[in-house]
Design a protein around this motif. Structure first.
Motif, short mmCIF file in Angstrom:
data_model
loop_
_atom_site.label_atom_id
_atom_site.label_comp_id
_atom_site.label_asym_id
_atom_site.label_seq_id
_atom_site.Cartn_x
_atom_site.Cartn_y
_atom_site.Cartn_z
N LEU A 155 0.83 -1.21 0.00
CA LEU A 155 0.00 0.00 0.00
C LEU A 155 0.86 1.25 0.00
CD1 LEU A 155 -2.87 -0.82 2.54
CD2 LEU A 155 -2.83 -1.14 0.05
N LEU A 156 0.41 2.25 -0.77
CA LEU A 156 1.15 3.50 -0.91
C LEU A 156 0.18 4.67 -0.86
CD1 LEU A 156 3.37 2.47 -3.98
CD2 LEU A 156 4.11 2.52 -1.59
N ASP A 157 0.67 5.80 -0.35
CA ASP A 157 -0.11 7.03 -0.50
C ASP A 157 0.47 7.83 -1.66
OD1 ASP A 157 2.14 8.46 0.44
OD2 ASP A 157 1.37 8.58 2.49
N ALA A 158 -0.12 8.98 -1.93
CA ALA A 158 0.29 9.75 -3.11
C ALA A 158 1.75 10.18 -3.04
CB ALA A 158 -0.62 10.97 -3.26
N SER A 159 2.22 10.56 -1.85
CA SER A 159 3.62 11.00 -1.75
C SER A 159 4.57 9.83 -1.93
CB SER A 159 3.86 11.68 -0.40
OG SER A 159 3.65 10.77 0.67
N ASP A 160 4.21 8.64 -1.45
CA ASP A 160 5.04 7.46 -1.66
C ASP A 160 5.16 7.14 -3.15
OD1 ASP A 160 5.25 7.04 1.12
OD2 ASP A 160 3.41 5.85 1.15
N ILE A 161 4.04 7.18 -3.82
CA ILE A 161 4.02 6.87 -5.25
C ILE A 161 4.89 7.86 -6.02
CG2 ILE A 161 2.55 6.86 -7.30
CD1 ILE A 161 0.33 5.70 -5.47
N ALA A 162 4.77 9.13 -5.67
CA ALA A 162 5.57 10.16 -6.36
C ALA A 162 7.06 9.95 -6.11
CB ALA A 162 5.14 11.55 -5.89
N ALA A 163 7.45 9.62 -4.88
CA ALA A 163 8.86 9.41 -4.58
C ALA A 163 9.41 8.21 -5.32
CB ALA A 163 9.04 9.24 -3.07
N LEU A 164 8.65 7.14 -5.39
CA LEU A 164 9.11 5.93 -6.07
C LEU A 164 9.08 6.09 -7.59
CD1 LEU A 164 7.45 3.25 -3.79
CD2 LEU A 164 9.89 3.74 -4.01
N ARG A 165 8.19 6.94 -8.10
CA ARG A 165 8.14 7.18 -9.55
C ARG A 165 9.46 7.76 -10.05
NH1 ARG A 165 6.69 10.94 -13.61
NH2 ARG A 165 5.23 10.07 -15.17
N ARG A 166 10.14 8.52 -9.19
CA ARG A 166 11.39 9.16 -9.61
C ARG A 166 12.53 8.14 -9.76
NH1 ARG A 166 9.23 13.36 -6.29
NH2 ARG A 166 10.24 12.56 -4.40
N VAL A 167 12.38 6.96 -9.20
CA VAL A 167 13.48 5.99 -9.23
C VAL A 167 13.07 4.64 -9.82
CG1 VAL A 167 14.69 7.04 -7.29
CG2 VAL A 167 12.98 5.25 -6.85
N SER A 168 11.86 4.53 -10.34
CA SER A 168 11.41 3.25 -10.89
C SER A 168 10.67 3.46 -12.20
CB SER A 168 10.49 2.52 -9.90
OG SER A 168 9.30 3.24 -9.68
N ALA A 169 10.79 2.46 -13.06
CA ALA A 169 10.10 2.53 -14.34
C ALA A 169 8.63 2.16 -14.20
CB ALA A 169 10.77 1.60 -15.35
N SER A 170 8.31 1.34 -13.22
CA SER A 170 6.94 0.87 -13.04
C SER A 170 6.76 0.42 -11.60
CB SER A 170 6.62 -0.26 -14.01
OG SER A 170 7.58 -1.31 -13.89
N GLN A 171 5.51 0.33 -11.20
CA GLN A 171 5.16 -0.11 -9.85
C GLN A 171 4.03 -1.13 -9.96
OE1 GLN A 171 4.41 3.27 -7.19
NE2 GLN A 171 5.84 4.55 -8.38
N GLY A 172 3.77 -1.81 -8.83
CA GLY A 172 2.70 -2.79 -8.87
C GLY A 172 2.20 -3.20 -7.51
N ILE A 173 0.96 -3.66 -7.50
CA ILE A 173 0.37 -4.31 -6.33
C ILE A 173 -0.71 -5.24 -6.83
CG2 ILE A 173 -1.34 -2.49 -5.92
CD1 ILE A 173 -1.03 -2.99 -2.93
N MET A 174 -0.66 -6.48 -6.42
CA MET A 174 -1.70 -7.42 -6.80
C MET A 174 -2.98 -7.10 -6.03
SD MET A 174 -0.79 -9.75 -9.09
CE MET A 174 -1.63 -11.30 -8.80
N LEU A 175 -4.06 -6.91 -6.73
CA LEU A 175 -5.35 -6.78 -6.05
C LEU A 175 -5.70 -8.10 -5.37
CD1 LEU A 175 -7.96 -5.34 -5.31
CD2 LEU A 175 -8.86 -5.93 -7.59
#
Length: 792
Positions: A155-175
């Protein structure tokens, strides 16, 4: 198919929510699989992808207690809670050495909220949260190895997602599931707050808002019903409809593991897995990527493909699947053979799928774009060899072997139909040309063979060339073309070489010398010198013809013609007539680059537009001047731009008949400004370079009869391959080539006629020296060039 009218599963039809839910009662699995496979093929053709990855388990601590999981472990005495950055880098380096492109970070969800050991270790590492440490680890991997991180942190909040976007090409979480009841006591997710479906859907929604390429999916066989699976897939579809950010849907099958509470729960039947894959394929738009992990169904790979997947997920030649350690990855050779056994081609992809790569301005952080550009081909797939146009590197053996393969039976299906249409001389649609540019494997060999058959029909086994000399009279230019390393001036950007402007006497000396060496043509082009007018170009023509009246003057790009007419204040037709009277014989079809203003706005924004280039050529042809046609490809454009370029040339040729030949010019990247600024690829791949010649032969048939290959950019071995893919001409011996060399090409500045003929004969063809207009030459340049030495 009970409950469905004929055509309900048509590849381009979107099922309603009610129709999707009704699939739970659909009894004919074979019919569902056939429909799903057809829907997959309509969007993905014969390609099944995988990502070559290294698996980095940053921490196995997790605050959740999923009752089927062996990845998550509590703190253990003497065992570090987190990998150190040195350990992370070591794993990544091993992956890079094994030619991996992706670093998959997997980890437990916020373990510091549960374990003191996690909090203490994070403090020692200088971080407050696991997510902060993950971002530092991902950055370290990217900066040291170039591997593109994909992160699965929960689980991520908006700030987590933004921080990880700067260092990763893609993200994921299985529903995994949308059924909240599975989180209640007795369910597999009881005691796991991060498995709450609403919370996971909110993370996926926030990723959509942040323009993050995202992976999700369902886990089947953990107690859910078919209807609940469909509800989960529909929830994902709704989010993707809104944001378009879900790049793949994983349909993963539960496997019971010893030591877990669900160790005695049965694994789902294969039929349930196949049903879910087929339903996922039918529920989403055809272009969606549907994945099933191959190591979890190792004996059923054929059936998974038949059910509609187009991706195997990440496969590592270095690290195990830490989530399913009992299921080793299949060897990539085994996976390739299993894929080929069902008529598909295994193709490597990146952590970010090609469609998202092609729109990287939206989906990728600016700090990652240059690295991504340097790793991809023109369609967004990874480059898997070191070859680029103009380099001395060996050609990739696999693509070379396919090009040189014996003729094969024409493919059936979509590609076969397109090849038949091209063979009849009909105009192909843009999408059909793009489809030909995407072929790989056996389809690639078939396209090359079809192009070569047309070449034989049009030209026989003769390969022509012209003895000529390049005279680039000035490299001073006021334009700022982002691909050009030749021009010097205010926009020269410290590129190599000094500015020069040849006097007419030097041009005449070079013309005379070329004639003495057996040349029948001088090819003259230069930068757009600020002081040049139309009178300059007329003087150059007259000077050349004055010293050798019989020399054919092949000169002046459409940009130079446009500039000349404008500076004299006369029409294109009037200026071209003046040039013809001054001795101009034909025009080179350069300055075309890509005939699409979308590309030209980036590549050469101050240059003539597409319509203006075509108008110069139309007027020239109507004036009785013939010309070549070119494309300069492999920089920042897409396959659709290639197709539009070919179609615009075909349309003009149908109108005027003035093009003598088509010349693909692969982008030489090394010294090009746009590459040095990090905004271009490393030229086309070898497969793409060969395909440009082959597809051009097919798309322009029968209107442009001659397809030429550039030995300067492809090298002798590359040219030989193209001779088996529709090429019948090798252009000029050049004598003094400088534009490609300024960009970094290393294949030399001259091919003697003797060497040219030896190259042609070694390919099993018959050489023929020609004139610019493809008449036989009688100058015997082979003998003359052996004794005359070029100077200056």
């Amino acid at each position: 198919m009970t409950g469905y009218a004929s055509g309900s599963f048509a590849p381009d039809r979107r099922l309603s929510r009610e129709e999707c839910l009704a699939l739970t009662e659909h009894a004919d699995l074979d019919a569902l699989m056939r429909a799903a496979a057809a829907r997959r093929d309509a969007a993905h053709g014969a390609v099944v992808t995988y990502s070559r990855k290294v698996f980095i388990p940053l921490t196995r601590l997790c605050r959740d207690v999923c009752h089927y999981c062996t990845f998550a472990q509590p703190p253990r005495q003497g065992e570090a809670p987190y990998l150190t950055l040195d350990e992370v880098r070591a794993i990544a380096r091993a992956g890079a050495a094994a030619q991996c492109k992706e670093a998959l970070f997997t980890l437990g969800d916020k373990p510091e909220l549960r374990y003191r050991a996690a909090r203490e270790e994070l403090a020692r590492l200088g971080h407050e949260t696991t997510l902060s440490y993950l971002a530092a680890a991902a950055r370290a991997v990217f900066e040291e190895t170039g591997l593109l991180p994909h992160v699965n942190p929960g689980l991520l909040d908006a700030s987590d997602i933004a921080a990880l976007r700067r260092v990763s090409a893609s993200q994921g979480i299985m529903l995994e599931s949308a059924a909240e009841r599975l989180c209640k006591r007795g369910g597999p997710h009881h005691g796991s707050p991060d498995k709450n479906p609403a919370a996971r859907l909110e993370t996926i929604r926030l990723a959509g808002e942040a323009h993050v390429p995202f992976t999700s999916g369902v886990l089947i066989g953990i107690g859910e019903t078919r209807a609940e699976r469909v509800e989960a897939l529909l929830a994902l579809r709704d989010l993707n409809d809104r944001y378009g950010h879900i790049q793949e849907i994983i349909v993963q099958n539960f496997r019971p593991k010893p030591g877990t509470r669900m160790a005695d729960s049965p694994a789902p039947a294969l039929e349930e897995h196949l049903w879910t894959i087929a339903v996922a394929r039918l529920l989403f738009d055809p272009a969606m990527n549907i994945q099933a992990p191959p190591n979890l169904s190792s004996g059923s790979l054929r059936q998974l493909v038949d059910a509609g997947i187009n991706d195997w997920g990440g496969v590592s030649p270095v690290t195990p699947d830490y989530v399913n350690p009992e299921a080793p990855w299949p060897h990539l050779g085994v996976l390739a053979r299993a894929t080929q056994a069902v008529g598909k081609e295994l193709v490597e992809r990146l952590a970010i799928y090609p469609a998202f790569v092609r729109a990287m301005e939206r989906w990728i952080d600016p700090g990652l774009r240059t690295a991504l550009l340097h790793r991809i081909d023109s369609d967004g797939f990874p480059r898997t060899d070191g070859w680029s146009p103009g380099t001395p590197d060996r050609l990739p053996a696999s693509d070379l072997a396919l090009t040189l393969a014996s003729r094969r039976a024409a493919p059936r299906g979509e590609v076969g139909a397109i090849l038949s249409k091209a063979g009849r001389g009909e105009t192909l649609a843009e999408a059909e040309i793009v489809r030909l540019f995407r072929v790989r494997g056996d389809e690639f060999a078939a396209v090359c063979a079809a192009a070569d058959e047309l070449r034989a029909r049009m030209n026989g086994d003769t390969v022509s060339y012209v003895v000529n000399r390049n005279i680039n009279y000035t490299n001073i230019c006021g334009y700022r073309c982002q691909f050009c390393a030749f021009a010097k001036g205010k926009a020269s950007e410290n590129l190599r070489g000094k500015p020069y402007d040849l006097p007419l006497e030097e041009i005449q000396r070079r013309v005379r010398e070329a004639w003495e060496r057996g040349a029948t043509e001088v090819c003259m082009q230069g930068g757009i010198h600020p002081s040049y007018t139309g009178a300059t170009y007329l003087d150059i023509c007259r000077a050349a013809k004055a010293v050798v009246p019989a020399m054919h003057v092949h000169a002046f790009s459409p940009l130079e013609v446009w500039q000349g007419a404008r500076t004299l204040g006369i029409s294109l037709g009037e200026f071209l007539a003046e040039l013809k009277r001054a001795g101009l014989g034909t025009l080179p079809g350069t300055a075309a680059e890509i005939l699409d203003d979308e590309v030209r706005a980036v590549l050469c924004s101050d240059k003539i537009k597409t319509g203006e280039w075509l108008e110069v050529m139309r007027t020239a042809h109507q004036s009785g001047l013939r010309s070549t046609a070119t494309i300069m490809f492999g920089h920042m454009e897409t396959l659709a731009h290639w197709a539009r370029h070919l179609l615009r040339l075909r349309a003009l040729q149908a109108e005027t008949g003035g093009f003598t030949e088509f010349v693909p010019l692969p982008f030489v990247h090394m010294e090009a400004p746009i590459y040095r600024k990090g905004r271009a690829r490393r030229g086309p791949t070898f497969r793409e370079a060969v395909l440009m010649h082959a597809v051009a032969r097919l798309a322009l048939h029968p209107l442009i009869p001659n397809i030429q290959a550039s030995w300067v950019k492809l090298g002798p071995e590359g040219v030989q391959a193209c001779l088996r893919a529709g090429v019948n001409d090798l252009g000029g011996t050049l004598m003094d080539e400088s534009i490609s060399r300024a960009a970094g090409a290393s294949h030399g500045q001259e091919m003697t006629p003797a060497n040219m003929e030896e190259l042609i004969r070694s390919a099993g063809r018959t050489p023929r020296e020609r004139t610019t207009l493809y008449a036989p030459s009688t100058r015997n340049a082979t003998e003359r060039s052996a004794v005359v030495t070029l100077s200056g």
